[in-house]
Design a protein around this motif. Sequence first.
Motif, PDB file in Angstrom:
ATOM      1  N   HIS B  71       0.785   4.181 -11.103  1.00  0.00           N
ATOM      2  CA  HIS B  71       0.816   5.335  -9.710  1.00  0.00           C
ATOM      3  C   HIS B  71       0.238   5.994  -9.864  1.00  0.00           C
ATOM      4  CE1 HIS B  71       5.245   6.518 -10.798  1.00  0.00           C
ATOM      5  NE2 HIS B  71       4.848   7.568 -10.836  1.00  0.00           N
ATOM      6  N   VAL B  74      -3.504   5.004 -10.144  1.00  0.00           N
ATOM      7  CA  VAL B  74      -3.940   4.653  -8.778  1.00  0.00           C
ATOM      8  C   VAL B  74      -4.199   5.908  -8.192  1.00  0.00           C
ATOM      9  CG1 VAL B  74      -3.727   4.169  -6.544  1.00  0.00           C
ATOM     10  CG2 VAL B  74      -2.677   3.002  -8.481  1.00  0.00           C
ATOM     11  N   ILE B  80      -7.394  -1.614  -7.135  1.00  0.00           N
ATOM     12  CA  ILE B  80      -7.673  -3.307  -8.086  1.00  0.00           C
ATOM     13  C   ILE B  80      -7.837  -4.397  -6.778  1.00  0.00           C
ATOM     14  CG2 ILE B  80      -5.523  -3.253  -8.479  1.00  0.00           C
ATOM     15  CD1 ILE B  80      -6.447  -4.663 -11.129  1.00  0.00           C
ATOM     16  N   ILE B  87      -1.579 -10.552  -1.082  1.00  0.00           N
ATOM     17  CA  ILE B  87      -1.621  -9.722  -0.621  1.00  0.00           C
ATOM     18  C   ILE B  87      -0.371  -9.779   0.278  1.00  0.00           C
ATOM     19  CG2 ILE B  87      -4.234  -9.513   0.281  1.00  0.00           C
ATOM     20  CD1 ILE B  87      -2.209 -11.814   2.285  1.00  0.00           C
ATOM     21  N   GLU B  95      -0.693  -2.851   7.739  1.00  0.00           N
ATOM     22  CA  GLU B  95       0.948  -2.683   6.791  1.00  0.00           C
ATOM     23  C   GLU B  95       0.300  -2.846   5.546  1.00  0.00           C
ATOM     24  OE1 GLU B  95       4.401  -2.992   9.280  1.00  0.00           O
ATOM     25  OE2 GLU B  95       3.634  -4.370   8.097  1.00  0.00           O
ATOM     26  N   ILE B  99      -0.840   0.496   3.032  1.00  0.00           N
ATOM     27  CA  ILE B  99       0.260   0.127   1.083  1.00  0.00           C
ATOM     28  C   ILE B  99      -0.917   0.623   0.136  1.00  0.00           C
ATOM     29  CG2 ILE B  99       0.282  -0.964  -0.617  1.00  0.00           C
ATOM     30  CD1 ILE B  99       2.401  -0.476   1.143  1.00  0.00           C
ATOM     31  N   ALA B 101      -3.138   2.672   0.886  1.00  0.00           N
ATOM     32  CA  ALA B 101      -3.478   3.927   0.627  1.00  0.00           C
ATOM     33  C   ALA B 101      -2.015   5.088  -0.032  1.00  0.00           C
ATOM     34  CB  ALA B 101      -3.359   4.695   1.794  1.00  0.00           C
ATOM     35  N   TYR B 102      -1.411   4.380   0.045  1.00  0.00           N
ATOM     36  CA  TYR B 102       0.237   5.241  -0.962  1.00  0.00           C
ATOM     37  C   TYR B 102       0.152   6.556  -1.440  1.00  0.00           C
ATOM     38  CZ  TYR B 102       5.246   4.382  -1.347  1.00  0.00           C
ATOM     39  OH  TYR B 102       6.529   5.232  -1.549  1.00  0.00           O
ATOM     40  N   THR B 103      -0.968   6.330  -2.403  1.00  0.00           N
ATOM     41  CA  THR B 103      -0.861   7.539  -3.026  1.00  0.00           C
ATOM     42  C   THR B 103      -1.670   8.312  -2.773  1.00  0.00           C
ATOM     43  OG1 THR B 103      -3.116   6.544  -4.826  1.00  0.00           O
ATOM     44  CG2 THR B 103      -0.357   5.586  -4.711  1.00  0.00           C
ATOM     45  N   ARG B 104      -2.269   8.258  -1.632  1.00  0.00           N
ATOM     46  CA  ARG B 104      -3.186   9.674  -0.786  1.00  0.00           C
ATOM     47  C   ARG B 104      -2.262  10.070  -0.081  1.00  0.00           C
ATOM     48  NH1 ARG B 104      -8.088   6.944   1.624  1.00  0.00           N
ATOM     49  NH2 ARG B 104      -8.827   8.797   2.290  1.00  0.00           N
ATOM     50  N   ARG B 146      -7.847  -3.072   1.733  1.00  0.00           N
ATOM     51  CA  ARG B 146      -6.970  -2.802   0.796  1.00  0.00           C
ATOM     52  C   ARG B 146      -6.953  -1.863  -0.756  1.00  0.00           C
ATOM     53  NH1 ARG B 146      -1.991  -6.214  -1.032  1.00  0.00           N
ATOM     54  NH2 ARG B 146      -3.972  -6.846  -2.998  1.00  0.00           N
TER      55      ARG B 146
END
Lengths: 299, 233
Positions: B71, B74, B80, B87, B95, B99, B101-104, B146
């Motif tokens: 994490h 990323v 990746i 997926i 959704e 996901i 963009a989860y770390t943003r 994604r």
Amino acid sequence: MLSASYFAQQLINGIVLGSMYSLLALGMTVVYGILRLINFAHGAFVMLGAFFIYFLTSLWNVPFPLALVALAIFGGVMGVFYDTVGFRKLRGRGELPLLITSLGIYIFLENLAKMIFSPQSYAFSAPDYFYDRISLGNVSIANIDVFTIASSIIIVVAFSLFLRKTKVGIAMRATAEDLEAARMMGINIDKVILTAFIIGTAIAALTGFMWGAKYSSIQYNIGFMIGVKAFVAVVIGGLGSVAGSMLGGYILGIAEILTVGLLPPGYAPYRDGIVFTLLVIILLTRPSGLLGQKEEVRI
Amino acid sequence: MLKLDKVDVYYGAIQALRGVSIKVDEGKVVSLIGANGAGKTTTLKTVIGLLKPKKGKVIYKGENIAHLSSHKRVKMGISIVPEGRRIFSRLTVLENLMIGAYTREDKGIKDDLNFVMDLFPILRERENQLAGTLSGGEQQMLAIARALMGRPELLLMDEPSLGLAPNIVIEVYKTIKEINKRGVTILLVEQNVNMAQRVSSYMYVLENGIVNISGTPQNVVSLDEIKKAYLGG
Ligand SMILES: Nc1ncnc2c1ncn2[C@@H]1O[C@H](COP(=O)(O)OP(=O)(O)O)[C@@H](O)[C@H]1O
Ligand SMILES: [Mg+2]
């Protein structure tokens, strides 16, 4: 004689028991969905939660609503310990070590409770107003039963919304589907797993209160059967399915109470046997449970 | 931008990468080719942080990230497109993108969502559909979109042409060029050497966990052994 009101009364008892099973099955199924862990220790947190609130209210006279909040927090903290001590180091080691760890932790906690609280049973009581009854025609329902049924519905609905609408909830579903892909997307799976344990364990602790209040007595070993039954509810509903665990909980609770309530008195001792027979029949006809998806082969 | 320096990676006792060194300069498309089981996916998993090297360095933007968790990587700008797409089939298309963009935490996520949906209009049409109901080609588009939702500086792609119809493969490669034009550095893993050589500025050939051959695409594909192994003669 089997009057309609007697039947209705038993049905209410079944729904109450089912509500508690549903709540526990929910916590179990979420953890199972992510870690493939059959969480044997889940019942121990019900027992510890029950003792925790017993001491807060009966001994130290902490006001009830405050005690309930403290109980949820206590449950969450137990979840943190449970995950970090028990499972953090076992990530990626397969399912068997997880299973054995949870079994070991259950045995440890039960024995710890036996040592601290002694093997005797404790008379548990919720505040008096919980035992007032609301009458609905011929049947009446105690406030504690209303409380338990309503809490379980609210918690399950809230949790479903959490899974659909929040960032962490969506990440939890992604992690449950494909843990490795979730890691590749930058999801901190340790956090997701911790969240699942915190939620599950906090709910288990709260259920401890409901259990004690309904059955008026608690003992160091109540967790075992509760945990096993909750797991049966999970399997009936379909492993990993939130709606399924709810359904499984209600079916199990109602079936169990009606067995006791409707069969001649001599059959009551067989209630657990009947529960497991039900499990076997459902699994023979629907191997992945009522609402479960077929386990995909992970590659 | 990215440098692997003599990287050894093991699965238990089995060594999958042996002293692998590769370099990906900023703004380029570099490809890593090799047969099944050569260690291509292992290399990408080592870059994204699913596997940790026993020896060697993974240097990203001048920093050794070999022991950072996925994490964190990323968040540092590595995304990746996994082998087989991966997926989340029980999540909706939207959704899946979120996901990505989860770390943003920045404010640009909405804009990027519009950007990837302009790039792949089918995703806008299917936004609320479960991702598992998409066709293979659409799933690949989703996997790419994604990854782009992470707003990567370095994009890792693992066999993006695998299992797709030839016309879709061409589409995917157009997209790869387009993404690279926008300044995203790409490390591309392929068995489809023919397609890979068209977009790459440099190629590495991996065999049994070892990089023996590397060079410009022209040089690499003109080697007899490459022709024989990957280009059917
Ligand atoms: N999870 C794993 N456990 C053990 N060995 C593995 C695992 N994944 C890959 N390998 C082995 O590592 C080698 C490289 O695999 P991989 O990186 O997937 O190759 P490629 O992507 O080039 O087809 C192969 O020999 C493969 O069998
Ligand atoms: Mg591969």
